[in-house]
Scaffold this active site. Sequence first.
Site, PDB file in Angstrom:
ATOM      1  N   ASP A  12       0.826  -1.211   0.000  1.00 36.57           N
ATOM      2  CA  ASP A  12       0.000   0.000   0.000  1.00 36.57           C
ATOM      3  C   ASP A  12       0.861   1.262   0.000  1.00 36.57           C
ATOM      4  O   ASP A  12       2.083   1.200   0.155  1.00 36.57           O
ATOM      5  CB  ASP A  12      -0.955   0.001   1.204  1.00 36.57           C
ATOM      6  CG  ASP A  12      -0.260  -0.372   2.504  1.00 36.57           C
ATOM      7  OD1 ASP A  12       0.987  -0.369   2.559  1.00 36.57           O
ATOM      8  OD2 ASP A  12      -0.964  -0.668   3.491  1.00 36.57           O
ATOM      9  N   ASN A  48      -7.421  -2.610  14.288  1.00 35.66           N
ATOM     10  CA  ASN A  48      -8.807  -2.919  13.912  1.00 35.66           C
ATOM     11  C   ASN A  48      -8.860  -4.095  12.928  1.00 35.66           C
ATOM     12  O   ASN A  48      -9.847  -4.289  12.241  1.00 35.66           O
ATOM     13  CB  ASN A  48      -9.493  -1.685  13.314  1.00 35.66           C
ATOM     14  CG  ASN A  48      -8.827  -1.207  12.025  1.00 35.66           C
ATOM     15  OD1 ASN A  48      -7.864  -1.802  11.553  1.00 35.66           O
ATOM     16  ND2 ASN A  48      -9.337  -0.129  11.462  1.00 35.66           N
ATOM     17  N   HIS A  93      -7.197  -4.445  10.186  1.00 38.61           N
ATOM     18  CA  HIS A  93      -7.011  -4.166   8.756  1.00 38.61           C
ATOM     19  C   HIS A  93      -5.723  -4.826   8.269  1.00 38.61           C
ATOM     20  O   HIS A  93      -4.813  -5.095   9.033  1.00 38.61           O
ATOM     21  CB  HIS A  93      -7.051  -2.664   8.440  1.00 38.61           C
ATOM     22  CG  HIS A  93      -5.847  -1.878   8.815  1.00 38.61           C
ATOM     23  ND1 HIS A  93      -5.932  -0.685   9.513  1.00 38.61           N
ATOM     24  CD2 HIS A  93      -4.518  -2.058   8.592  1.00 38.61           C
ATOM     25  CE1 HIS A  93      -4.714  -0.192   9.677  1.00 38.61           C
ATOM     26  NE2 HIS A  93      -3.846  -1.012   9.134  1.00 38.61           N
ATOM     27  N   GLU A  95      -9.710  -1.631   5.252  1.00 36.23           N
ATOM     28  CA  GLU A  95     -10.331  -1.293   6.533  1.00 36.23           C
ATOM     29  C   GLU A  95     -11.622  -2.081   6.740  1.00 36.23           C
ATOM     30  O   GLU A  95     -12.295  -2.441   5.772  1.00 36.23           O
ATOM     31  CB  GLU A  95     -10.673   0.206   6.545  1.00 36.23           C
ATOM     32  CG  GLU A  95      -9.470   1.128   6.442  1.00 36.23           C
ATOM     33  CD  GLU A  95      -8.774   1.332   7.787  1.00 36.23           C
ATOM     34  OE1 GLU A  95      -8.714   0.383   8.600  1.00 36.23           O
ATOM     35  OE2 GLU A  95      -8.278   2.448   8.014  1.00 36.23           O
TER      36      GLU A  95
HETATM   37  C1  GLP Z   1      -0.441   0.430   8.537  1.00 37.71           C
HETATM   38  C2  GLP Z   1      -0.140  -0.387   7.308  1.00 37.71           C
HETATM   39  C3  GLP Z   1      -0.368  -1.865   7.550  1.00 37.71           C
HETATM   40  C4  GLP Z   1       0.288  -2.290   8.829  1.00 37.71           C
HETATM   41  C5  GLP Z   1      -0.334  -1.549   9.981  1.00 37.71           C
HETATM   42  C6  GLP Z   1       0.211  -1.931  11.335  1.00 37.71           C
HETATM   43  O1  GLP Z   1      -1.746   0.856   8.607  1.00 37.71           O
HETATM   44  N1  GLP Z   1      -0.885   0.021   6.179  1.00 37.71           N
HETATM   45  O2  GLP Z   1       0.121  -2.612   6.439  1.00 37.71           O
HETATM   46  O3  GLP Z   1       0.154  -3.668   9.015  1.00 37.71           O
HETATM   47  O4  GLP Z   1      -0.096  -0.152   9.785  1.00 37.71           O
HETATM   48  O5  GLP Z   1       1.387  -1.260  11.591  1.00 37.71           O
HETATM   49  P1  GLP Z   1       2.356  -1.506  12.812  1.00 37.71           P
HETATM   50  O6  GLP Z   1       3.170  -2.693  12.440  1.00 37.71           O
HETATM   51  O7  GLP Z   1       3.180  -0.257  12.904  1.00 37.71           O
HETATM   52  O8  GLP Z   1       1.508  -1.750  14.004  1.00 37.71           O
END
Ligand code: GLP
Length: 241
Positions: free
Chosen positions: A67, A136, A138, A143
């Site tokens: 993404d 959440n 995702h 989402e």
């Molecule tokens: C972002 C990314 C996700 C990732 C998530 C969790 O929203 N788009 O791909 O998995 O954050 O991030 P973290 O590993 O910093 O908790």
Amino acid sequence: MNIVIVKDYYELSIQAAQIVAAQINKIKKSVLGLPTGQTPLGMYNELIKKYEKDEIDFSQVITFNLDEYYGLSPLHPQSYHYFMWNTFFQHINIKKENVNMLNGITENIDEECQRYENIIQIRGGIDLQLLGIGENAHIGFNEPANVLKSRTHLVNLSNSTVKANSRFFNDIKEVPRQALTMGMGTIMKAKKIVLLASGKNKAPALAKTVNGLVSTRVPASLLQLHKEVTILVDEDAASRI
Ligand code: GLP
């Protein structure tokens, strides 16, 4: 789902790097799907160490990031382009032309999303998709919603995601409200999937992902439908499974 519980974040990073290394050592031209966020940082560090010790060769590896924030140029320090080059790609021998990322400042969103789907296909699909998970549940930026788009698309970020990701920005007002993301269908087409999760704040999402009903309200729960998924979690993240 194959659930592997490790002691802590360090073990998680080591094991994740070992899975990636084994994949590349088996198939040099592997196609990897890669995540951003804090969780994979340890894994990227371990992979860099392996590269420095000559234990892994990225020269033929192809990558697709999950993404990108919509509206951030690749040079923006909070863009996922910048994150990936800064933390990982510039430290290994991957070829620039083998790195694929969504263009967050595209002028034609539909064309950009279609372009991404096309190259994934041309490259033979993703062999190993690494994932993080949002609080959440995702995945990428898919989402929770009543319905999900299957392929790469533009998405509105939820308030909770904007809040969670604001830790990387100076001010919450700077966090983009939209992003381009592979869809759940794009992700589910990967041959193998490994989801990484660390920390108590991920425990509720993990429990719903693994034990709950399959629901678009819990995007990660769709992984229950994939035949080769490993959930690699530390004890904190696994505490409610
Ligand atoms: C972002 C990314 C996700 C990732 C998530 C969790 O929203 N788009 O791909 O998995 O954050 O991030 P973290 O590993 O910093 O908790």
